[in-house]
Motif scaffolding. Structure first.
Motif, PDB file in Angstrom:
ATOM      1  N   LEU A 604     -41.102 -19.817 -44.968  1.00 47.77           N
ATOM      2  CA  LEU A 604     -40.401 -18.966 -43.841  1.00 47.77           C
ATOM      3  C   LEU A 604     -39.590 -18.258 -44.629  1.00 47.77           C
ATOM      4  O   LEU A 604     -39.235 -17.003 -44.192  1.00 47.77           O
ATOM      5  CB  LEU A 604     -39.965 -19.951 -42.741  1.00 47.77           C
ATOM      6  N   SER A 605     -38.675 -18.794 -45.517  1.00 51.17           N
ATOM      7  CA  SER A 605     -37.574 -18.014 -46.236  1.00 51.17           C
ATOM      8  C   SER A 605     -37.937 -16.976 -46.901  1.00 51.17           C
ATOM      9  O   SER A 605     -37.157 -16.030 -47.241  1.00 51.17           O
ATOM     10  CB  SER A 605     -36.977 -19.083 -46.982  1.00 51.17           C
ATOM     11  N   ARG A 606     -39.163 -16.803 -47.712  1.00 49.74           N
ATOM     12  CA  ARG A 606     -39.685 -15.664 -48.154  1.00 49.74           C
ATOM     13  C   ARG A 606     -40.749 -14.865 -47.394  1.00 49.74           C
ATOM     14  O   ARG A 606     -41.458 -13.910 -47.953  1.00 49.74           O
ATOM     15  CB  ARG A 606     -40.162 -16.182 -49.466  1.00 49.74           C
ATOM     16  N   ALA A 607     -40.779 -15.008 -46.088  1.00 54.88           N
ATOM     17  CA  ALA A 607     -41.853 -14.362 -45.025  1.00 54.88           C
ATOM     18  C   ALA A 607     -41.653 -12.623 -45.435  1.00 54.88           C
ATOM     19  O   ALA A 607     -42.859 -12.121 -45.389  1.00 54.88           O
ATOM     20  CB  ALA A 607     -41.695 -14.949 -43.664  1.00 54.88           C
ATOM     21  N   PHE A 608     -40.445 -12.207 -45.371  1.00 58.10           N
ATOM     22  CA  PHE A 608     -40.142 -10.762 -45.516  1.00 58.10           C
ATOM     23  C   PHE A 608     -40.133 -10.179 -46.868  1.00 58.10           C
ATOM     24  O   PHE A 608     -39.658  -9.030 -46.916  1.00 58.10           O
ATOM     25  CB  PHE A 608     -39.196 -10.618 -44.729  1.00 58.10           C
ATOM     26  N   ASP A 609     -40.399 -11.037 -47.889  1.00 57.06           N
ATOM     27  CA  ASP A 609     -40.317 -10.684 -49.308  1.00 57.06           C
ATOM     28  C   ASP A 609     -41.500  -9.686 -49.483  1.00 57.06           C
ATOM     29  O   ASP A 609     -42.783 -10.182 -49.142  1.00 57.06           O
ATOM     30  CB  ASP A 609     -40.183 -11.932 -50.403  1.00 57.06           C
ATOM     31  N   PRO A 610     -41.418  -8.539 -50.308  1.00 52.45           N
ATOM     32  CA  PRO A 610     -42.778  -7.832 -50.827  1.00 52.45           C
ATOM     33  C   PRO A 610     -43.542  -8.651 -51.556  1.00 52.45           C
ATOM     34  O   PRO A 610     -42.970  -9.192 -52.556  1.00 52.45           O
ATOM     35  CB  PRO A 610     -42.061  -6.565 -51.256  1.00 52.45           C
ATOM     36  N   LEU A 625     -45.269  -8.062 -43.673  1.00 54.38           N
ATOM     37  CA  LEU A 625     -43.880  -8.206 -42.905  1.00 54.38           C
ATOM     38  C   LEU A 625     -42.791  -7.538 -43.719  1.00 54.38           C
ATOM     39  O   LEU A 625     -41.430  -7.375 -43.230  1.00 54.38           O
ATOM     40  CB  LEU A 625     -43.707  -9.849 -43.137  1.00 54.38           C
ATOM     41  N   ALA A 626     -43.027  -7.360 -45.124  1.00 53.90           N
ATOM     42  CA  ALA A 626     -41.807  -6.749 -45.584  1.00 53.90           C
ATOM     43  C   ALA A 626     -41.760  -5.163 -45.300  1.00 53.90           C
ATOM     44  O   ALA A 626     -40.805  -4.590 -44.958  1.00 53.90           O
ATOM     45  CB  ALA A 626     -42.143  -6.571 -47.291  1.00 53.90           C
ATOM     46  N   VAL A 627     -43.053  -4.761 -44.861  1.00 57.92           N
ATOM     47  CA  VAL A 627     -42.871  -3.434 -44.261  1.00 57.92           C
ATOM     48  C   VAL A 627     -42.200  -3.427 -42.987  1.00 57.92           C
ATOM     49  O   VAL A 627     -41.418  -2.438 -42.264  1.00 57.92           O
ATOM     50  CB  VAL A 627     -44.420  -2.653 -43.975  1.00 57.92           C
ATOM     51  N   VAL A 628     -42.574  -4.291 -42.168  1.00 55.80           N
ATOM     52  CA  VAL A 628     -41.877  -4.585 -40.732  1.00 55.80           C
ATOM     53  C   VAL A 628     -40.534  -4.763 -40.730  1.00 55.80           C
ATOM     54  O   VAL A 628     -39.686  -3.958 -40.103  1.00 55.80           O
ATOM     55  CB  VAL A 628     -42.535  -5.786 -40.045  1.00 55.80           C
ATOM     56  N   HIS A 629     -39.994  -5.297 -41.801  1.00 61.32           N
ATOM     57  CA  HIS A 629     -38.515  -5.567 -41.915  1.00 61.32           C
ATOM     58  C   HIS A 629     -37.827  -4.090 -42.353  1.00 61.32           C
ATOM     59  O   HIS A 629     -36.701  -3.858 -41.633  1.00 61.32           O
ATOM     60  CB  HIS A 629     -38.144  -6.589 -43.099  1.00 61.32           C
ATOM     61  N   GLY A 630     -38.473  -3.320 -43.182  1.00 53.34           N
ATOM     62  CA  GLY A 630     -38.043  -2.275 -43.567  1.00 53.34           C
ATOM     63  C   GLY A 630     -38.157  -1.063 -42.386  1.00 53.34           C
ATOM     64  O   GLY A 630     -36.943  -0.443 -41.853  1.00 53.34           O
ATOM     65  N   ILE A 631     -39.059  -1.367 -41.518  1.00 52.86           N
ATOM     66  CA  ILE A 631     -39.076   0.007 -40.482  1.00 52.86           C
ATOM     67  C   ILE A 631     -37.992  -0.669 -39.375  1.00 52.86           C
ATOM     68  O   ILE A 631     -37.262   0.163 -38.814  1.00 52.86           O
ATOM     69  CB  ILE A 631     -40.583  -0.425 -39.681  1.00 52.86           C
ATOM     70  N   VAL A 632     -37.848  -1.963 -39.021  1.00 51.91           N
ATOM     71  CA  VAL A 632     -36.959  -2.376 -38.078  1.00 51.91           C
ATOM     72  C   VAL A 632     -35.748  -2.287 -38.449  1.00 51.91           C
ATOM     73  O   VAL A 632     -34.714  -1.806 -37.604  1.00 51.91           O
ATOM     74  CB  VAL A 632     -37.154  -3.994 -37.827  1.00 51.91           C
ATOM     75  N   THR A 633     -35.417  -2.253 -39.680  1.00 53.72           N
ATOM     76  CA  THR A 633     -34.044  -2.020 -40.173  1.00 53.72           C
ATOM     77  C   THR A 633     -33.829  -0.445 -40.302  1.00 53.72           C
ATOM     78  O   THR A 633     -32.519  -0.157 -39.753  1.00 53.72           O
ATOM     79  CB  THR A 633     -33.827  -2.602 -41.749  1.00 53.72           C
TER      80      THR A 633
END
Length: 803
Positions: A604-610, A625-633
């Motif tokens: 879970l701690s690395r879920a958003f790592d590319p 999920l890395a893309v999701v993090h970038g889009i949402v941010t």
């Protein structure tokens, strides 16, 4: 940390070399900062200045000196204002000597066993008050004719537990006696070192002082009312100021207990705490044989436990901290208290206390207990082990404080630091990914453009056509991967417009129901009345699709559920503390919940790592999920994840909600193809220039190619009327696309400019307009889209010129 300006505690020691050296070693090990001064015998001590300047005297009693007159002679030979004395003797004579000293009424003399560890503990308790600042030596307790003897004090004030807490209490504790001399006078009969420090005087100087000379009130009426209340009530609280050194006033909150004595008078115990650290006084919980005589009204709980009988007594804010009354805890005993300790902390607590029992030392612990309400409370526990006459551990004495709020604040701070570190790591990876994507886009621009051009030249039913279609399809998959990388690095520059997230969510749900197996139930919980957001529709579709794809993969061939909900929410000042970077206000919350296998804490701690994935080879790129993090941010929001192994996962997205907008559907306009327009094409990549040279002339354009911004500017300046449009890359050495556009626009403002780039930070429309840039076109691009962009810019320029 010890204050460098504070004088060290000095102890004069008349004892065997073995005991003295062992005591010195313990002092050094504990970093107590005491100075142990060796003195050979009593005559030397009484003649030297050490007896006047020492803070304590240690004297070893030998078997041949068991005559009590020896100690009386010794004490009488010392100066009138002498420090306290600790007599040490063998364990077999410990009890006898202590009884004789108490019977003789010799003041300020303690008896300890001749073990260095035990002696150190006694000295530490005795000299605790000196740790704040040294005081003048203590005076002998007044005799019966001078005041009140120890025998006249109530039993509560004569116990060893009370005396220990009185000496070590950091609040000011003063014992007054109400004496009737025409009018009732309240005179000091005992005072602890903390009070002396605040008042700036020695205990001897303060003995017999009147209540009015120590506590100052706003006016005489308040003084009289307070005194009447103290004398008529068993427990009273009041606020006042204590008259400190040089007339300074120290604001305090105080509580007073009223006790009758066997002399027919009343003793009043006043405990005062500085107002900057005091809390509201509550009901004092008194129990027979408890710490009734110590009116410490603070945020701590005091306790004493008997290690042999397992009995335990409590005082202070017991119920506030534990939820139980002191009587309930007393009935439960030590065994009952151990049951309140959380199982995860139990063994650590027991090991530490047992260690202190073996060493007759102190312990300091932080652990969790179960409050009576069922809540978990964090406790800070300070205690000391006290021996019996033989030097064996018998009792534990200490205080506890509730530090739950402090621990929660520390956990919140740690969580914010981890969020910041994670954000910085993603930002660094985003910058690296963006640079790679820029170069990759230049390569794809040539592949896609030339493949698209080749398809126009070959028969539709040929093998070459089929092969080229496969090439174009593979290139488009690569293009989509680059787009995800750019979304992660927040450099995709996608346009945003007002939209309803629940509409996009339902489009994804339709797709899922058609593509997922019937064993997976899709639950539509999207609120059709939820508000609008400012977002890119394609990216929002991508966010929801990534969540649901991962959810479906987590269930694989097993039955399960995926629930998608969209609803409005409003974050308060308190709630945004859990979402660093967000501000209080209206948001739209997207939640995707599944009943899959869940994730461990490490995953879970690395879920958003590319490029991090738990899927097998060929099942995923690790970019979702890395893309999701970038889009949402990039949309000013925040994404969070919750998961436990075997319990599924929940992904939440918060996006700022907007109001007062009208959402309309727009259609693409129809444009004509090229008709001989003259283009200046500037790019530093050879593959892109080759694509432009091969494709654009076939589509009806005249093209001049340049490999740098400087070359492009030079060519344009030679004949500004030669070109209908300038197309330039953004990232080029020495001169960027924006710099070139600015210089071209300054000379020929009628010439439109297209920015043709692999990636770019979002450029404000005002900046684009100031540089004469009509549109930003992103690599790679299919030929029709590029032609449309060229025609839009040229047509707009021509219409402006005609007007």
């Amino acid at each position: 940390m010890k204050n460098a300006t504070r004088p060290s505690i000095r102890i004069a020691c008349v004892a065997r070399k073995q005991i003295t050296n062992a005591l010195i070693a313990l002092v050094e090990e504990a970093e107590a900062g005491w100075i142990i001064e060796k003195t050979p015998d009593i005559p030397t001590l009484t003649r030297s200045a050490e007896s006047r300047t020492a803070d304590c005297i240690v004297y070893e009693v030998t078997p041949k000196d068991m005559d009590l007159r020896t100690y009386i002679t010794f004490c009488d030979a010392l100066p009138r204002e002498r420090p306290p004395v600790v007599l040490i003797t063998a364990a077999r004579g410990y009890k006898t000597l202590r009884a004789e000293i108490m019977k003789a009424g010799i003041p300020d003399v303690l008896v300890a066993a001749d073990k260095a560890e035990n002696l150190f503990m006694v000295l530490e308790s005795l000299l605790h008050g000196y740790q704040a600042a040294p005081l003048p030596p203590m005076q002998k307790r007044p005799s019966e004719s001078q005041g009140v003897s120890g025998k006249g004090l109530p039993p509560h004030l004569q116990g060893q537990g009370y005396q220990f807490l009185l000496k070590t209490c950091r609040d000011a504790v003063i014992v007054f006696e109400a004496v009737l001399t025409g009018e009732t006078m309240m005179l000091v009969r005992e005072i602890n070192r903390s009070a002396c420090l605040w008042l700036g005087q020695s205990p001897a100087a303060l003995y017999g002082s009147a209540f009015r000379n120590i506590f100052v009130f706003k006016n005489e009426k308040q003084t009289v009312n307070t005194l009447d209340g103290l004398l008529s009530n068993q427990t009273t609280t009041f606020t006042a100021s204590m008259r400190g050194e040089r007339g300074t006033l120290i604001p305090v909150e105080a509580v007073c207990d009223n006790f009758p004595s066997d002399r027919g008078t009343h003793f009043l115990i006043v405990t005062a705490r500085r107002q900057d650290t005091a809390l509201s006084s509550g009901e004092i919980r008194n129990t027979a044989n408890d710490f009734t005589g110590l009116p410490v009204q603070s945020v701590i709980t005091m306790y004493e436990g008997n290690l042999k009988t397992q009995a335990m007594i409590w005082g202070g804010e017991v119920e506030e901290i534990t939820g139980f009354t002191s009587r309930e805890l007393k009935q439960a005993g030590l065994r009952g208290w151990r049951e309140r300790v959380c199982p995860e902390d139990y063994h650590r607590v027991i090991i530490r206390i047992n260690e202190a029992v073996r060493k007759l030392g102190k312990y300091h612990l932080e652990y969790r207990i179960v409050h009576k309400s069922g809540e978990i409370r964090h406790i800070e526990d300070h205690g000391v082990i006290l021996p019996d006459e033989s030097g064996t551990a018998e009792r534990l004495l200490g205080t506890m404080g509730d530090i739950t709020l402090r621990v929660q604040e520390q956990e919140q701070r740690l969580r914010l630091e981890q969020e910041l570190q994670h954000s910085q790591r993603l930002e660094s990876l985003g910058a690296l990914a963006g640079g790679i994507a820029h170069d990759f886009n230049n390569i794809l621009a040539g592949i896609i453009g030339l493949t698209d051009l080749a398809l126009r030249e070959v028969p539709a039913n040929s093998f070459v056509n089929e092969d080229l279609k496969e090439v174009l399809q593979a290139a488009n998959r690569a293009k989509e991967l680059v787009r995800q990388i750019l979304a992660f690095s927040r450099q995709s520059g996608q346009e945003k417009s007002p939209l309803y997230l629940h509409i996009i969510a339902r489009e994804v749900i339709k797709f899922l129901r058609a593509s997922l197996p019937p064993t997976i139930e899709i639950i539509d919980s999207a609120d059709i009345h939820s508000g609008a957001i400012m977002a890119n529709a394609a990216q929002m579709y991508q966010v929801i699709t990534n969540f649901t794809t991962n959810a479906a993969h987590a269930m694989k061939d097993k039955p399960g559920k995926i629930e998608i909900s969209v609803r409005d929410t409003d974050l308060s000042e308190k709630e945004v503390r859990n979402f660093p970077g967000l501000r209080p206000g209206p948001y739209v919350r997207l939640s995707v919940q599944d009943t899959g296998h869940g994730m461990s804490k490490s995953v879970l701690s690395r879920a958003f790592d590319p490029f991090f994935t738990t899927k097998g080879p060929g099942e995923g790129s690790g970019m979702g999920l890395a893309v999701v993090h970038g889009i949402v941010t990039d949309h000013g929001g925040m994404v969070t994840a919750q998961s436990r192994l075997g319990a599924g996962s929940i992904f939440d997205v918060l996006l700022p909600r907007i109001s007062g907008v009208k959402i309309e559907e727009t259609e693409k306009g129809k444009y004509v193809k090229g008709s001989g327009e003259r283009l200046l094409f500037v790019d530093d990549d050879v593959a892109v220039l080759h694509f432009a040279d091969m494709a654009l002339p076939r589509l009806g354009f005249e093209v001049t190619l340049c490999m740098s911004g400087e070359e492009g500017l030079h060519v344009f300046m030679e004949n500004t009327d030669l070109f209908d449009l300038v197309i330039t890359d953004q990232i080029m050495p020495k001169m960027s696309g924006l710099d070139l556009a600015k210089k071209v626009h300054a000379v020929a403002p009628q010439v439109p400019i297209l920015l043709f780039t692999g990636f770019s930070d979002i450029i404000l429309p005002a900046t684009l307009a100031d540089h004469g840039i009509e549109e930003v076109v992103y690599k790679p691009i299919v030929m029709n889209d590029l032609v449309y962009a060229i025609q839009r810019a040229v047509d707009k320029s021509r219409h402006s010129t005609v007007k």
